[in-house]
Design a protein around this motif. Structure first.
Motif, PDB file in Angstrom:
ATOM      1  N   GLU A  58     -55.370 -52.519  50.186  1.00 55.51           N
ATOM      2  CA  GLU A  58     -56.675 -52.549  50.845  1.00 55.51           C
ATOM      3  C   GLU A  58     -57.678 -51.583  50.209  1.00 55.51           C
ATOM      4  N   ASP A  59     -57.258 -50.822  49.219  1.00 52.51           N
ATOM      5  CA  ASP A  59     -58.159 -49.897  48.531  1.00 52.51           C
ATOM      6  C   ASP A  59     -59.149 -50.709  47.696  1.00 52.51           C
ATOM      7  N   THR A  60     -60.406 -50.712  48.092  1.00 52.95           N
ATOM      8  CA  THR A  60     -61.429 -51.516  47.417  1.00 52.95           C
ATOM      9  C   THR A  60     -62.202 -50.727  46.366  1.00 52.95           C
ATOM     10  N   SER A  61     -61.774 -49.511  46.096  1.00 51.26           N
ATOM     11  CA  SER A  61     -62.520 -48.656  45.165  1.00 51.26           C
ATOM     12  C   SER A  61     -62.367 -49.092  43.716  1.00 51.26           C
ATOM     13  N   GLY A  62     -61.330 -49.855  43.419  1.00 48.82           N
ATOM     14  CA  GLY A  62     -61.050 -50.222  42.037  1.00 48.82           C
ATOM     15  C   GLY A  62     -60.223 -49.189  41.310  1.00 48.82           C
ATOM     16  N   ALA A  90     -60.239 -61.701  55.568  1.00 47.21           N
ATOM     17  CA  ALA A  90     -59.728 -60.434  55.040  1.00 47.21           C
ATOM     18  C   ALA A  90     -58.411 -60.647  54.303  1.00 47.21           C
ATOM     19  N   GLU A  93     -59.249 -62.180  50.907  1.00 44.29           N
ATOM     20  CA  GLU A  93     -59.956 -61.233  50.045  1.00 44.29           C
ATOM     21  C   GLU A  93     -59.028 -60.138  49.523  1.00 44.29           C
ATOM     22  N   ILE A  94     -58.327 -59.492  50.430  1.00 42.39           N
ATOM     23  CA  ILE A  94     -57.517 -58.334  50.044  1.00 42.39           C
ATOM     24  C   ILE A  94     -56.357 -58.748  49.148  1.00 42.39           C
ATOM     25  N   VAL A  97     -57.752 -60.205  45.581  1.00 37.66           N
ATOM     26  CA  VAL A  97     -58.387 -59.203  44.725  1.00 37.66           C
ATOM     27  C   VAL A  97     -57.357 -58.192  44.221  1.00 37.66           C
ATOM     28  N   ALA A  98     -56.496 -57.713  45.121  1.00 30.30           N
ATOM     29  CA  ALA A  98     -55.479 -56.744  44.701  1.00 30.30           C
ATOM     30  C   ALA A  98     -54.553 -57.341  43.648  1.00 30.30           C
ATOM     31  N   ARG A 101     -56.356 -57.576  40.238  1.00 32.51           N
ATOM     32  CA  ARG A 101     -56.411 -56.260  39.597  1.00 32.51           C
ATOM     33  C   ARG A 101     -55.053 -55.868  39.035  1.00 32.51           C
TER      34      ARG A 101
END
Length: 312
Positions: A58-62, A90, A93-94, A97-98, A101
């Motif tokens: 859930e860390d969206t900071s990149g 959610a 998305e989570i 995206v995770a 990355r």
């Protein structure tokens, strides 16, 4: 089993990935990423010569993967935000995206294995043997956001496999169970039986599933890595045998003497029977029968109940 590789595991405290990580750590350098929320679990992994690293999907900071090495040869991504709150947006998305990355971070790997779910399939008859080409709809009344997140992530995995040229396998998991962890869904059912709770079954017939014992799961991971490709390889990941859930509950009762209180309901924990043909072609056959697997799992988690029956 692989040797002298550098392997990244997510979800390494769970029923699926933890036994894989521990088995691979005997002959490889293994890293586990996760939040390690259960007290003591991180230290247990460290004692198995596994390197742990705090990672929050859930860390969206990149920056969640900052400091994590990039030279892993193999990755198994089992971590998931289940979406217990029902927020499908959610969850999509989570998870997606995770995962994107993570794949980008590990773009030089020889193979990437994403653990998806059979709960994606559009429901047909209860005993239908689902193949990889069957339609999906990501509908599960018992946990609505979970398959939505998995389907969205499958899309991300397919895209990043192509964009990065990263050989990938998407394995849609059936029900994994075994002596480790909490034992898997069959042991959840047995705990309900011990508590005298009613277990929901379909209004007619019974749900079917293709249980995969931990021993077979661990043995098959290297084969699934070998099967990775660009575009991604898609395979149903379950056992060779199909089992009716009601039949499984009755078997648990026979082994222990604990009754299973069944109640007909329009909403159940839906399960899916897999056609194992493609998986068998990639991994070879399973070694553990479901009856032997259930017995050994019961003996690991509830030995007092099995012994009472065996010693009669």
């Amino acid at each position: 089993m692989l040797k002298d590789k550098k392997i990244l595991v997510t979800g390494g405290t769970g029923q699926v990935a933890r036994p894989v990580a521990e088995a691979l750590a005997e002959h490889n350098e293994v890293w586990c990423l996760g939040r390690f929320g259960t007290p003591g679990v991180e230290q247990e992994l460290i004692e198995k010569s596994i390197t742990t690293w705090q990672w929050d999907m859930e860390d969206t900071s990149g920056n969640a993967l900052k400091g994590v090495p990039e030279d892993f040869t193999h990755v198994i991504h089992s971590a998931v935000l289940r979406g217990d709150d029902g927020d499908c947006n959610a969850s999509a998305e989570i998870n997606a995206v995770a995962t994107g990355r993570l794949m980008t971070h590990c773009r030089t790997a020889e193979s990437f294995l994403y653990v998806s779910t059979g709960a994606l399939y559009a429901r047909q008859t209860l005993n239908h043997a689902y193949t990889e080409t069957d339609p999906v709809d990501a509908v599960a009344d018992w946990l609505p956001a979970y398959p939505v997140g998995k389907l969205a992530t499958e899309g991300a995995v397919r895209a990043f496999a192509r964009v990065l040229g990263l050989p990938t396998t998407i394995a849609r998991l059936n029900i994994a169970y075994g002596p480790g962890g909490y034992g898997g869904v069959p042991m959840l059912y047995f705990r309900q039986m011990l508590a005298g709770e009613h277990i929901a079954v379909p209004m007619e017939g019974q749900n079917w599933f293709s249980p995969l014992h931990t021993d077979d799961l661990v043995a098959q991971v290297p084969r699934l890595w070998e099967a990775a490709s660009d575009p991604a390889t898609l395979v149903n990941w379950g056992g060779d045998e199909s089992v009716g859930v009601t039949d499984c509950l009755r078997h648990l009762s026979e082994l222990t003497g604990v009754p299973a209180k069944l109640v007909r309901s329009p909403v159940t924990r839906e399960t899916y029977r897999f056609d194992p043909a493609l998986r068998r072609a990639l991994t070879g056959p399973c070694a553990v029968s479901w009856q032997d697997g259930i017995r050994s799992t019961l003996q690991a988690h509830f030995p007092q109940h099995v012994r009472q029956l065996v010693n009669v």
